[in-house]
Design an enzyme around this catalytic site. Structure first.
Site, PDB file in Angstrom:
ATOM      1  N   GLY A   7      69.858  32.557  45.536  1.00 37.15           N
ATOM      2  CA  GLY A   7      71.252  33.004  45.564  1.00 37.15           C
ATOM      3  C   GLY A   7      71.281  34.476  45.913  1.00 37.15           C
ATOM      4  O   GLY A   7      72.103  35.249  45.419  1.00 37.15           O
ATOM      5  N   GLY A  11      77.112  38.169  45.253  1.00 39.33           N
ATOM      6  CA  GLY A  11      77.515  39.413  44.606  1.00 39.33           C
ATOM      7  C   GLY A  11      76.504  39.930  43.606  1.00 39.33           C
ATOM      8  O   GLY A  11      76.335  41.146  43.446  1.00 39.33           O
ATOM      9  N   ARG A  81      83.382  34.349  38.869  1.00 37.70           N
ATOM     10  CA  ARG A  81      84.653  34.087  38.173  1.00 37.70           C
ATOM     11  C   ARG A  81      85.805  34.775  38.897  1.00 37.70           C
ATOM     12  O   ARG A  81      85.649  35.840  39.468  1.00 37.70           O
ATOM     13  CB  ARG A  81      84.594  34.615  36.737  1.00 37.70           C
ATOM     14  CG  ARG A  81      83.774  33.736  35.829  1.00 37.70           C
ATOM     15  CD  ARG A  81      84.066  34.049  34.377  1.00 37.70           C
ATOM     16  NE  ARG A  81      83.760  35.418  34.022  1.00 37.70           N
ATOM     17  CZ  ARG A  81      84.252  36.022  32.950  1.00 37.70           C
ATOM     18  NH1 ARG A  81      85.099  35.387  32.157  1.00 37.70           N
ATOM     19  NH2 ARG A  81      83.907  37.255  32.649  1.00 37.70           N
ATOM     20  N   ARG A  87      84.151  31.149  31.863  1.00 37.79           N
ATOM     21  CA  ARG A  87      82.827  30.720  32.310  1.00 37.79           C
ATOM     22  C   ARG A  87      82.743  29.198  32.354  1.00 37.79           C
ATOM     23  O   ARG A  87      82.057  28.614  33.189  1.00 37.79           O
ATOM     24  CB  ARG A  87      81.751  31.290  31.378  1.00 37.79           C
ATOM     25  CG  ARG A  87      81.495  32.766  31.586  1.00 37.79           C
ATOM     26  CD  ARG A  87      80.327  33.236  30.719  1.00 37.79           C
ATOM     27  NE  ARG A  87      79.960  34.613  31.040  1.00 37.79           N
ATOM     28  CZ  ARG A  87      80.478  35.681  30.465  1.00 37.79           C
ATOM     29  NH1 ARG A  87      81.400  35.524  29.530  1.00 37.79           N
ATOM     30  NH2 ARG A  87      80.091  36.886  30.800  1.00 37.79           N
ATOM     31  N   ASP A 150      74.913  41.009  27.752  1.00 38.42           N
ATOM     32  CA  ASP A 150      75.577  41.179  26.454  1.00 38.42           C
ATOM     33  C   ASP A 150      74.903  42.294  25.652  1.00 38.42           C
ATOM     34  O   ASP A 150      75.572  43.078  24.977  1.00 38.42           O
ATOM     35  CB  ASP A 150      75.534  39.865  25.662  1.00 38.42           C
ATOM     36  CG  ASP A 150      76.118  38.708  26.455  1.00 38.42           C
ATOM     37  OD1 ASP A 150      77.105  38.930  27.183  1.00 38.42           O
ATOM     38  OD2 ASP A 150      75.577  37.587  26.363  1.00 38.42           O
ATOM     39  N   ARG A 153      75.818  45.651  27.296  1.00 41.78           N
ATOM     40  CA  ARG A 153      77.181  46.048  26.917  1.00 41.78           C
ATOM     41  C   ARG A 153      77.226  46.572  25.489  1.00 41.78           C
ATOM     42  O   ARG A 153      77.892  47.581  25.215  1.00 41.78           O
ATOM     43  CB  ARG A 153      78.131  44.855  27.078  1.00 41.78           C
ATOM     44  CG  ARG A 153      78.497  44.568  28.519  1.00 41.78           C
ATOM     45  CD  ARG A 153      79.380  43.348  28.655  1.00 41.78           C
ATOM     46  NE  ARG A 153      79.844  43.182  30.029  1.00 41.78           N
ATOM     47  CZ  ARG A 153      80.023  42.022  30.628  1.00 41.78           C
ATOM     48  NH1 ARG A 153      79.790  40.896  29.969  1.00 41.78           N
ATOM     49  NH2 ARG A 153      80.448  41.966  31.878  1.00 41.78           N
ATOM     50  N   HIS A 178      76.216  32.851  25.727  1.00 35.47           N
ATOM     51  CA  HIS A 178      76.559  33.855  26.738  1.00 35.47           C
ATOM     52  C   HIS A 178      77.963  33.624  27.289  1.00 35.47           C
ATOM     53  O   HIS A 178      78.194  33.636  28.491  1.00 35.47           O
ATOM     54  CB  HIS A 178      75.519  33.822  27.870  1.00 35.47           C
ATOM     55  CG  HIS A 178      75.736  34.855  28.939  1.00 35.47           C
ATOM     56  ND1 HIS A 178      75.800  36.207  28.675  1.00 35.47           N
ATOM     57  CD2 HIS A 178      75.904  34.729  30.272  1.00 35.47           C
ATOM     58  CE1 HIS A 178      75.999  36.861  29.811  1.00 35.47           C
ATOM     59  NE2 HIS A 178      76.066  35.988  30.794  1.00 35.47           N
TER      60      HIS A 178
END
Length: 333
Positions: A7, A11, A81, A87, A150, A153, A178
């Site tokens: 992939g 992005g 998304r 999600r 996570d 953050r 997640h």
């Protein structure tokens, strides 16, 4: 060390490929995607770093060429998304994509470490496990759901309270899953210790749980958390590779199949979930030991864990069911 990004043109895939091209642990970087891989490969090939790079499309056995001989496969493939999309909404589209790529892992590099970024991780990791199990190639110690964003953050957002110059120096375990309320930051177990004012705790927790929404809104429909996710994916991949090469003492939260890892059974019994993100000690063979820190959670965090488990069980079951009884629409595609 041969690393594959499956992939690579997306992005997350492009900045992740950039970071891995510059990573000193990578000798050979192989890119795979259904579109644009030659261009991304050509661009990155001009970077003066150690890693030899090559890129493939599906034509002419591209997946086989990309995956064969891989030591680590990082999978950010899937659609991003969009505003208002959870999600879980991504499930039907991304589940089929992940299923196909994991079949490629089973066929061409079954001994590779597999790092799943594709959302929803709570379901895509069980999908990966089911596909590998069907192929007789499942090694629980080498399958990881990347929940590092996570953690990143939590480290970043708590800086406003600690005032630390480098937020990454504050280690904050984040457990569970997640997505949304399955994400449980354990600020009470931060090292060095962090004192969070009571009136700020809930807001801080929610920001870690729903930080992705913040980015989706800020990008105004033009994307999701791709750059920060690429960084998080790179950070976890680098640590897996360092452990694979013999570096000791590396412990990272990651979403794993608990019954297949030392120390995991106790956590599975406690939570009622076979898959859960906990701090995992990494070694040369992958996941060496799952570290049970649930008992040290405070009263507030234990309530968060209860809600997490409730939601996570459904997410996991959905992933398992997708492989065992594929939806008819996906079969036609």
């Amino acid at each position: 060390m041969k690393a594959v990004v499956a992939g690579a043109s997306g992005g997350i895939g492009q900045p992740l490929s950039l970071l891995l091209k510059a990573c000193k642990e990578v000798d050979h970087l192989s890119l795979y995607d259904v579109v644009n891989t030659p261009g991304v490969t050509a661009d990155l090939s001009h970077i003066s770093s150690v890693a030899k790079i090559e890129g493939y499309l599906p034509a002419d056995d591209g997946m086989k060429k990309a995956f064969t001989g891989a030591d680590i496969v990082v999978i950010p493939a899937g659609i991003p998304r969009k505003p208002g999309m959870t999600r879980d909404d991504l499930f039907k589209i991304n589940a089929g994509i992940v299923q196909g790529l994991i079949q490629g892992v089973a066929d061409y590099c079954p001994n590779a470490y597999v790092l799943v970024i594709s959302n929803p991780v709570n379901s895509t990791v069980p999908i990966a496990a089911e596909v590998l199990t069907k192929a007789g190639k499942f090694n629980p110690k080498k399958l990881f759901g990347v929940t590092t964003l996570d953690v990143v953050r939590a480290e970043t957002f708590v800086q406003s309270i600690t005032g630390a110059r480098d937020p990454a120096e504050t280690v904050i375990p984040v457990i569970g899953g997640h997505s949304g309320e399955t994400i449980v930051p354990l600020f009470s177990q931060a090292k060095p210790a962090v004192k969070i004012p009571e009136d700020k705790l809930e807001e801080l927790t929610k920001r870690v749980q729903f930080g992705g929404d913040e980015v989706v809104k800020a990008k105004d429909g033009a994307g999701s958390a791709t750059l920060s996710m690429a960084y998080a994916g790179y950070r976890f991949a680098e640590r897996v590779m360092q452990a694979a090469k013999g570096k000791t003492g590396i412990v990272e939260p990651t979403f794993v199949y608990l019954p297949g890892i030392e120390g995991g059974d106790a956590i599975a019994k406690e939570t009622g979930c076979d898959y859960f993100s906990v701090p995992v000690e990494l070694g040369t063979d992958g996941a060496k030991k799952a570290v049970n820190i649930l008992g040290s959670a405070n009263a507030y965090e234990k309530k968060l864990i209860e809600k997490c488990v409730e939601d996570l069980k459904g997410n996991i079951a959905k992933g398992v069911e997708f492989v065992k009884n594929p939806p008819k629409k996906e079969e036609k595609k």
